[in-house]
Design an enzyme around this catalytic site. Sequence first.
Site, PDB file in Angstrom:
ATOM      1  N   CYS A  48      -1.140  22.608 -17.591  1.00 48.12           N
ATOM      2  CA  CYS A  48      -2.270  22.060 -18.340  1.00 48.12           C
ATOM      3  C   CYS A  48      -3.476  21.816 -17.443  1.00 48.12           C
ATOM      4  O   CYS A  48      -3.425  21.018 -16.508  1.00 48.12           O
ATOM      5  CB  CYS A  48      -1.843  20.758 -19.007  1.00 48.12           C
ATOM      6  N   CYS A 351      -6.170   2.233  11.888  1.00 48.21           N
ATOM      7  CA  CYS A 351      -7.093   1.348  12.595  1.00 48.21           C
ATOM      8  C   CYS A 351      -6.334   0.696  13.750  1.00 48.21           C
ATOM      9  O   CYS A 351      -5.519  -0.210  13.534  1.00 48.21           O
ATOM     10  CB  CYS A 351      -7.639   0.302  11.624  1.00 48.21           C
TER      11      CYS A 351
END
EC number: 1.8.4.11
Length: 378
Positions: A48, A351
């Site tokens: 789809c 980080c």
Amino acid sequence: MKRLFAWGAPLFALVALTLSLFSQADTKPSTIDSTSANYQQATLAGGCFWCTESDMEKLPGVVDVISGYAGGDVDNPTYKQVSSGKTGHIEVIQVTFDPKIVTYEQVLDNFFRHIDPTDDQGSFVDRGEQYRPAIFYHNAEQLEVAKRFMMEIDQLGIFKKPLKTELIEFKKFWPAEDYHQDYYKKNKVRYNYYRYASGRDQYLDEIFGADRNTHPKTLRQWIDEKNGQANVKAYVRPSDEQIRAKLTSLQYKVTQRDGTERPFDNEYWDNKEEGIYVDIVSGEPLFSSTDKYDSKTGWPSFTQPLNSSYIVTKDDNSLFYTRTEVRSRFADSHLGHVFNDGPAPTGLRYCMNSAAMRFIPKQEMAAQGYGEYLALFK
């Protein structure tokens, strides 16, 4: 294609009709010039196109996604013709992307993580060859990238079945009718109902985990992790006395007491030299300058580790919300945290604390025993 369950249709139709009166007014034509010579295109079939369009538009670096048809024998086919399965077309999306931001392989990676590439008879609730998975390659380079990547995915075994995604030479693309474009935006209720009923997300959750959206992991990461596990070297954590003698007070606070150094006032936050970053305690390889970027946070930030087998993640509830802590595997050093706000290709921001790492310049890597990573800089 979008066959809804009969028991919910009457009520659903009323709700969808009401909402569509409001949602259609929000539709705006694209102002992006997707024909720029700086862009490339990928044409992909994964069932789809309402769903594949929605999923692909979220990938950083994608400029435009258009739902349509490819591979058939009839010019300018209609949805009714294609859905009958008699024209030879497949429902596809044509993806325009900026190769400076996202590569063709990364587009395929995102594509495979949102479809069932093992079913050549349809896609979830939609049955028939017009819904089968396929990659329409635009040139020889795309063909080679797709073949190699699919082979690696098959070897990974994450889908538990062999891939049956067809590779087809691209010839022509026909855009689908206007009401199919951005369907997930214009008809949110009906789209969400269809998507849930199709079983797509349930299947993807089973393959990639229910946290695949909040903690995404690319197929390339899965592949590299599997390959990396076979190449992991054992590193030794020194004794506590040796660690205390070796580290500065800040390095000890960060790595052994889960501390955090000050932003913009640390050794590597703006380091632009080529090389790798290793654990300050054990020397195990952690990150590469090739994956380093300026996150504007004041700490050294990376999109991915050198080898995920050398890091461990765990929940950190030390603040008023849960973060994902990153530690080294052998030294068990606190390194920093990883967040889901990074750039492509991973969408992650590792980080890190400079005090937890030691930088090894490219020209010194071989002498210090890290020559295997020099290929990253060629």
